[in-house]
Design an enzyme around this catalytic site. Structure first.
Site, short mmCIF file in Angstrom:
data_model
loop_
_atom_site.label_atom_id
_atom_site.label_comp_id
_atom_site.label_asym_id
_atom_site.label_seq_id
_atom_site.Cartn_x
_atom_site.Cartn_y
_atom_site.Cartn_z
N HIS A 81 61.02 -43.65 -12.08
CA HIS A 81 59.87 -43.75 -11.62
C HIS A 81 60.19 -43.72 -10.49
O HIS A 81 59.59 -44.10 -8.89
CB HIS A 81 59.12 -45.48 -11.81
CG HIS A 81 58.74 -45.11 -12.91
ND1 HIS A 81 57.79 -44.37 -13.47
CD2 HIS A 81 58.88 -46.09 -14.14
CE1 HIS A 81 56.96 -44.91 -15.41
NE2 HIS A 81 58.23 -45.74 -15.11
N TYR A 166 46.80 -38.26 -14.49
CA TYR A 166 46.26 -38.11 -15.49
C TYR A 166 45.13 -38.58 -16.22
O TYR A 166 44.53 -37.99 -17.21
CB TYR A 166 46.32 -39.95 -15.34
CG TYR A 166 46.17 -40.92 -16.54
CD1 TYR A 166 47.33 -41.14 -17.23
CD2 TYR A 166 45.29 -41.17 -17.26
CE1 TYR A 166 47.19 -42.45 -18.87
CE2 TYR A 166 44.63 -42.23 -18.01
CZ TYR A 166 45.82 -42.89 -19.01
OH TYR A 166 45.37 -43.36 -20.68
N PHE A 202 45.79 -40.77 -27.73
CA PHE A 202 45.98 -42.33 -27.36
C PHE A 202 46.22 -42.52 -28.67
O PHE A 202 47.53 -43.37 -29.28
CB PHE A 202 45.24 -42.76 -26.76
CG PHE A 202 45.23 -44.08 -26.55
CD1 PHE A 202 46.15 -45.05 -25.80
CD2 PHE A 202 44.99 -45.43 -27.31
CE1 PHE A 202 46.95 -45.90 -25.31
CE2 PHE A 202 44.71 -46.70 -27.11
CZ PHE A 202 45.60 -47.03 -26.05
N VAL A 204 46.83 -41.44 -31.90
CA VAL A 204 48.02 -41.12 -32.74
C VAL A 204 49.31 -41.72 -32.86
O VAL A 204 50.08 -42.21 -32.82
CB VAL A 204 47.46 -39.25 -32.72
CG1 VAL A 204 49.72 -39.38 -33.48
CG2 VAL A 204 47.03 -38.91 -33.54
N GLY A 232 44.06 -47.22 -22.29
CA GLY A 232 44.98 -45.51 -22.90
C GLY A 232 43.33 -44.50 -22.22
O GLY A 232 42.46 -43.54 -22.09
P1 A3P Z 1 46.12 -48.21 -20.15
O1 A3P Z 1 47.82 -49.77 -19.05
O2 A3P Z 1 45.59 -48.38 -19.06
O3 A3P Z 1 46.31 -48.30 -21.27
P2 A3P Z 1 53.62 -45.28 -17.96
O4 A3P Z 1 54.25 -44.88 -19.75
O5 A3P Z 1 53.47 -44.50 -17.31
O6 A3P Z 1 53.73 -46.79 -18.77
O7 A3P Z 1 52.08 -46.12 -18.79
C1 A3P Z 1 51.38 -46.97 -19.27
C2 A3P Z 1 50.14 -46.04 -19.21
O8 A3P Z 1 49.49 -44.80 -20.15
C3 A3P Z 1 49.16 -47.36 -20.54
O9 A3P Z 1 48.09 -47.16 -19.85
C4 A3P Z 1 48.86 -46.54 -21.43
O10 A3P Z 1 48.28 -47.09 -22.18
C5 A3P Z 1 48.88 -44.93 -21.31
N1 A3P Z 1 49.56 -43.87 -22.18
C6 A3P Z 1 50.57 -43.54 -23.23
N2 A3P Z 1 50.26 -43.01 -23.80
C7 A3P Z 1 48.44 -41.83 -23.57
C8 A3P Z 1 48.06 -41.37 -24.43
N3 A3P Z 1 48.68 -40.09 -24.95
N4 A3P Z 1 46.71 -41.29 -23.76
C9 A3P Z 1 46.47 -41.21 -22.85
N5 A3P Z 1 47.20 -42.58 -22.30
C10 A3P Z 1 48.28 -43.07 -22.50
#
Ligand code: A3P
Length: 268
Positions: A81, A166, A202, A204, A232
């Site tokens: 990050h 995103y 999301f 799956v 997500g």
């Molecule tokens: P939310 O908290 O809004 O649900 P990172 O991986 O950079 O830490 O980001 C985490 C965020 O990405 C979380 O968002 C998580 O739910 C979302 N995320 C993870 N997998 C995802 C997917 N397959 N599709 C959409 N969002 C996803």
């Protein structure tokens, strides 16, 4: 810091390096699936953290991200990050491929807030109001969101960086997965592509223990407070910001983002 990383990454030739600020885990899964031609079993060989070491992550009682990275054969896919100015110089020198995923500030803030609540390895976020303030002033881990996204946006003109959003991934995952595959120089059949779209959705991923962080950081992440795979979606910020908070945020945002061509979609 730069010294020892510099040493390590001299070996990191041609490492497709993967870097994001929100949407990391999702993109990691996509990259892994592309690299394994959609083979779901191979992608379940290990948890996310073990498949793609998190460069700067260090917690007692856990293998450090750096240790895991060092033990891996090249080419490696590594998560970080870090903002551009803290990236070990050898990443630039070795011309590593970098995938950066940016997410709109408000959804990023909301997601980050819940992540702090459930992750004991991170500082206490305080109240929602307090966290909004911390985010706006950049007093959060990995620093200012504004500087982070702008820094990488600028860097993309000079380096091998695929800059993704995103919101675009949510809007049309197939199109964005194709972009990633092209960047990684992988040809995928339609069948494999569709399989990747499905398995990185999301719904799956939320049920996949190798991708939902229930296997990593047990005792550190408490999914009963807020699951890592939380919602997500795009525009969940609307369920969190008050009207006054939103106005204040927008005004400040305009100032902080006035010196960039970077544009985010806050909703779809
Ligand atoms: P939310 O908290 O809004 O649900 P990172 O991986 O950079 O830490 O980001 C985490 C965020 O990405 C979380 O968002 C998580 O739910 C979302 N995320 C993870 N997998 C995802 C997917 N397959 N599709 C959409 N969002 C996803």
């Amino acid at each position: 810091f730069q010294y020892w990383c510099g040493d390590l990454f001299l070996q990191a030739r041609k490492t497709p390096k993967h870097l994001t600020f929100s949407g990391t885990t999702w993109t990691q899964e996509i990259v892994d699936m592309i690299q394994h031609n959609g083979d779901t079993e191979k992608c379940k060989r290990e948890s996310t953290y073990k498949r793609h070491p998190f460069l700067e992550w260090f917690l007692a009682e856990q293998p450090a991200g750096l240790e895991l990275a060092e033990a891996m054969p090249s080419p490696r896919t590594i998560k970080t990050h870090l903002p551009t100015q803290l990236l070990p110089p050898s990443f630039w020198e070795q011309n590593c491929k970098i995938i950066y995923v940016a997410r709109n500030a408000k959804d990023n803030l909301v997601s980050y807030y819940h992540f702090h609540r459930m992750n004991k390895g991170l500082p206490d976020p305080g109240t929602w109001e307090e966290f909004v303030e911390k985010f706006m002033t950049g007093k959060v881990l990995w620093g200012s969101w504004y500087d982070h996204v702008k820094g990488w946006w600028k860097a993309k003109d000079k380096h091998r960086i695929l800059y993704l959003f995103y919101e675009d991934m949510k809007e049309n995952p197939k199109r964005e997965i194709q972009k990633i595959a092209k960047f990684l120089e992988k040809d995928l059949s339609q069948e494999v592509l569709n399989k990747i779209v499905h398995n990185t959705s999301f719904e799956v991923m939320k049920e996949n223990p190798m991708a939902n962080y229930t296997k990593d950081f047990q005792g550190i992440m408490d999914h009963s407070i807020s699951p890592f795979m939380r919602k997500g979606t795009v525009a969940d910020w609307k369920n969190h910001f008050t009207v006054a908070q939103n106005e204040k945020f927008d005004e400040d945002y305009k100032k902080k983002m006035s010196d960039t061509s970077l544009v985010f979609r806050m909703e779809l």
